[in-house]
Design an enzyme around this catalytic site. Sequence first.
Site, PDB file in Angstrom:
ATOM      1  N   ARG A  81      -4.587  -8.117 -17.162  1.00 16.05           N
ATOM      2  CA  ARG A  81      -5.822  -7.380 -16.905  1.00 16.05           C
ATOM      3  C   ARG A  81      -5.522  -6.278 -15.888  1.00 16.05           C
ATOM      4  NH1 ARG A  81      -9.235 -10.207 -19.503  1.00 16.05           N
ATOM      5  NH2 ARG A  81     -10.815  -8.629 -19.179  1.00 16.05           N
ATOM      6  N   GLU A 133       0.844  -1.211   0.000  1.00 19.26           N
ATOM      7  CA  GLU A 133       0.000   0.000   0.000  1.00 19.26           C
ATOM      8  C   GLU A 133       0.865   1.240   0.000  1.00 19.26           C
ATOM      9  OE1 GLU A 133      -2.712  -0.163   3.281  1.00 19.26           O
ATOM     10  OE2 GLU A 133      -4.064  -1.531   2.259  1.00 19.26           O
ATOM     11  N   THR A 146      -7.269   0.562 -20.156  1.00 18.41           N
ATOM     12  CA  THR A 146      -6.997  -0.776 -19.654  1.00 18.41           C
ATOM     13  C   THR A 146      -5.612  -1.157 -20.149  1.00 18.41           C
ATOM     14  OG1 THR A 146      -7.874  -1.783 -21.651  1.00 18.41           O
ATOM     15  CG2 THR A 146      -9.419  -1.510 -19.833  1.00 18.41           C
TER      16      THR A 146
HETATM   17  C1  LIG Z   1     -13.019  -2.191 -21.462  1.00 15.31           C
HETATM   18  C2  LIG Z   1     -13.313  -0.765 -21.155  1.00 15.31           C
HETATM   19  C3  LIG Z   1     -13.241  -0.265 -19.845  1.00 15.31           C
HETATM   20  C4  LIG Z   1     -13.173  -1.104 -18.590  1.00 15.31           C
HETATM   21  O1  LIG Z   1     -12.322  -2.072 -18.461  1.00 15.31           O
HETATM   22  P1  LIG Z   1     -12.418  -3.183 -17.292  1.00 15.31           P
HETATM   23  O2  LIG Z   1     -10.986  -3.534 -17.131  1.00 15.31           O
HETATM   24  O3  LIG Z   1     -13.289  -4.246 -17.828  1.00 15.31           O
HETATM   25  O4  LIG Z   1     -12.966  -2.542 -16.072  1.00 15.31           O
HETATM   26  C5  LIG Z   1     -13.398   1.092 -19.654  1.00 15.31           C
HETATM   27  N1  LIG Z   1     -13.625   1.909 -20.679  1.00 15.31           N
HETATM   28  C6  LIG Z   1     -13.739   1.472 -21.951  1.00 15.31           C
HETATM   29  C7  LIG Z   1     -14.010   2.448 -23.039  1.00 15.31           C
HETATM   30  C8  LIG Z   1     -13.591   0.115 -22.217  1.00 15.31           C
HETATM   31  O5  LIG Z   1     -13.752  -0.323 -23.467  1.00 15.31           O
END
Ligand SMILES: *Cc1c(COP(=O)(O)O)cnc(C)c1O
Length: 434
Positions: free
Chosen positions: A247, A63, A238
């Site tokens: 991820r 943290e 992401t």
């Molecule tokens: C995929 C996506 C996200 C979110 O991603 P996660 O990792 O699934 O939370 C946010 N904004 C856009 C435009 C996306 O396509």
Amino acid sequence: MAHDPITQSVLALLREKDPQVAEHIAQEARRQATTIELIASENHVSAAVMHTMGTCLTNKYAEGYPGARYYGGCVHHDAIESLAIERAKQMFGCRFANVQPHSGAQANQAAMMAMMEPGDAFCSLVLKDGGHLSHGMKINFSGRFFRPFHYPLHYAKDHPEHERIDYDAVRRVCMEVRPRMLLCGYSAYPRVIDFARFRQIADECGAILMADVAHIAGLIVAGVHPSPFPHAHVVTTTTHKTLRGPRGGLILCNDEEIAKKIDKAVFPGAQGGPLMHVIAAKAVAFGECLSPGFKAYGKQVLKNASALASALASCGYRCTTGGTDNHLMLVDLRTRSEHLSGADAEKWLESAGIVCNKNGIPDDPRPPRVTSGVRLGTPAVTTRGLREEHMGMIAAWIDRVLSAGLANDGSIGDVAAAVRREVSALCEQFPLPA
Ligand SMILES: *Cc1c(COP(=O)(O)O)cnc(C)c1O
């Protein structure tokens, strides 16, 4: 059998320790190895990225931030996170990066918390037009704690910019609402985003410009889509879509005051301990993005998308906006047949080893669980090594399966099995990264 030696050794261990989980992982490895992945938000990471996530780094609480942690024993974690930050900054040519968000949605949550007070208004594209649920969906934090107003696309069929962003309307909505934040960047938009134009509008109405480049980040880094910098005040993304990393999420900016607010909003604002095994994998992925080969990858993703859209067009499928500038396309299935829905297409194609998702198209008369379209993307098949000539084969398979489904009321056992075999044979020629 898993395609790479480290997953194989994990499976050997799990077959002893937990055969139930081992069996599911083995089946999933087989599914990925033998099917064509056209989900626009997915990719296949390198073995280096994948296996960095399976290391002892997962054991640590770190943290805080490099040099300012709330736990001892963080010296190596400081070095790893600093490396990830430096590489992220280099990739986007910007001054500040926060690599801790657990996902894209959490990056957006932190960025919005940093830039807005609860109850503040922001303008974005609505989910059904290609936006994301974290851009103001009623039941999402973004719609519960802030006040979303949505700008439109050009919906008129005879407009030359049909289904593209209506920038004049963006300006109109913003001048009326006077939002705290203007948000661009989408999940299902096949065209280039004009970040300079968005910034102009943001300046005119006194808003902060946020660009969520979750889908196109890899294309930006590869130089095949314009960068949101220097136009956007805050950029979120992401790391697992076109960036081909683990991820996770990432927040970038050029302003020191904004950077401080973002760091606070991520931790302790939105999250506790960072996922250090994932941050290490982000560093590894960013290193790959900075290598010369990544530019060629980005170029091929675009060539493949454009080849797939043309091949589909010659089979009678209209892509929204008439095609694509990026890695994805939205296929309007009604141009092939009024009776064809996105839900049926997704199901039939999966039975033939071609994986995609149903997706609403702008002004879709069908509900979100049914839809009139599918979204197709080329990041994953390009990682696999497929090129333009293979896109023609994929379009032909898609048309064969959907035509059989239409002609036989969805009973496509034989056609699906035949296509499945051909798909499998192609996949065998182009194995996943190992
Ligand atoms: C995929 C996506 C996200 C979110 O991603 P996660 O990792 O699934 O939370 C946010 N904004 C856009 C435009 C996306 O396509």
